[in-house]
Design a protein around this motif. Sequence first.
Motif, mmCIF file in Angstrom:
data_model
loop_
_atom_site.group_PDB
_atom_site.id
_atom_site.type_symbol
_atom_site.label_atom_id
_atom_site.label_comp_id
_atom_site.label_asym_id
_atom_site.label_seq_id
_atom_site.Cartn_x
_atom_site.Cartn_y
_atom_site.Cartn_z
ATOM 1 N N MET A 59 0.994 -1.273 -0.146
ATOM 2 C CA MET A 59 -0.210 -0.037 -0.167
ATOM 3 C C MET A 59 1.174 1.498 0.196
ATOM 4 S SD MET A 59 -2.924 1.632 0.031
ATOM 5 C CE MET A 59 -3.805 1.101 0.119
ATOM 6 N N PRO A 60 0.848 1.850 -1.368
ATOM 7 C CA PRO A 60 2.109 2.842 -1.304
ATOM 8 C C PRO A 60 1.940 4.434 -0.545
ATOM 9 C CG PRO A 60 0.732 2.220 -3.449
ATOM 10 C CD PRO A 60 0.103 1.916 -2.307
ATOM 11 N N LEU A 61 0.391 4.533 0.125
ATOM 12 C CA LEU A 61 -0.497 5.365 0.626
ATOM 13 C C LEU A 61 0.554 5.902 1.684
ATOM 14 C CD1 LEU A 61 -3.235 5.876 -1.615
ATOM 15 C CD2 LEU A 61 -2.123 7.388 -1.520
ATOM 16 N N GLY A 62 0.765 6.477 2.448
ATOM 17 C CA GLY A 62 1.341 7.225 3.834
ATOM 18 C C GLY A 62 0.001 6.966 4.653
ATOM 19 N N HIS A 63 0.278 7.193 6.360
ATOM 20 C CA HIS A 63 -0.770 6.447 7.228
ATOM 21 C C HIS A 63 -1.556 8.400 7.200
ATOM 22 C CE1 HIS A 63 -3.167 5.755 11.068
ATOM 23 N NE2 HIS A 63 -2.520 6.798 11.257
#
Length: 338
Positions: A59-63
């Motif tokens: 999942m390349p999206l950050g928190h």
Amino acid sequence: MTGPVLVVGPAWVGDMVMAQSLYRTLAGRSPAPAVDVLAPGWSRPLLGRMPEVRNAVDMPLGHGEFGWARRRAIGRGLRSAGYAQAIVLPRSFKSALVPFHAGIPVRTGYRGEIRFWLLNDIRPLDKHRLPRTVDRYVALGHRPGAPLPPPVPQPRLRIDEANQERLVAELDLGSGAPVLALMPGAEFGPAKCWPLEYFGTVAREALGCGWRVWILGSGKDRPAGDIVAAAGGSAVRNLCGRTRLEDAVDLLGLAEVAVTNDSGLMHVAAAVGCRVIAIYGSTTPEYTPPLTERKHVLWLRPDCGPCMQRTCPLGHLKCLRDLRPSQVTDILATLREC
């Protein structure tokens, strides 16, 4: 239900370790499904130590990033995988987007942010029936309302013995004496962190009793590790920031005991069979205990807690300061005569 399962994993180290109890539960189904985990890239080495996980899907999206278009693209890219079920562990709206766009027929998760049209197997969260995080994860691997079969399977991370040998040689960690691992950091915040001078006292007394003392943590923990090492003595090894996450797994596999805050590495230590002395401040072991029988939990149950805050709202941090180093060294003394 047949076919592989996609689990949307949590974003924190400790939660990812606890989620292995769910993966082990899924592996106990008959027939056992293949389990893939959609999770941040940092977790790939950790998931690689879990035999129940077939693939880690990045999942390349950050928190905190929403990224609707990217989540839709990831989901559409997973349509050919033929998943029979998705289990969404986070309770956010955005965490359910990928399984929805992947067209997975059964999409399971707890009622959370408004996501009724994204999930079709929505479970109410009964916090009294499911008091611990691990219970909540495992329950999603069972039929709705099914009682949890005791005991919940504990996490068990695989150890890489070849990597252990490499680390001991490259970091010049010596051999012979038992290893005491100290983990003074906690990503959540200072209200989880036992005073550094207390860790230093434990390190100094442990050295005098013949332990090898290693300090483990991330690069962010390096300054704290320096303070503990300076208080403990020149033989204390501060390894914070010098190891990868998978290296910390293997080094904890060599440790006899770990003294730790309520942190991700606490859960790693428990999952590799290390004896854990777990220190709780603003949080509670009734919610996120170390999942091992080999544990000693120190928690004062203060009147003002558990506040679950990142910093002490009253400014005194009595929940941690009143836990004295002697309470840890007394436990160590029962394990090794000085």
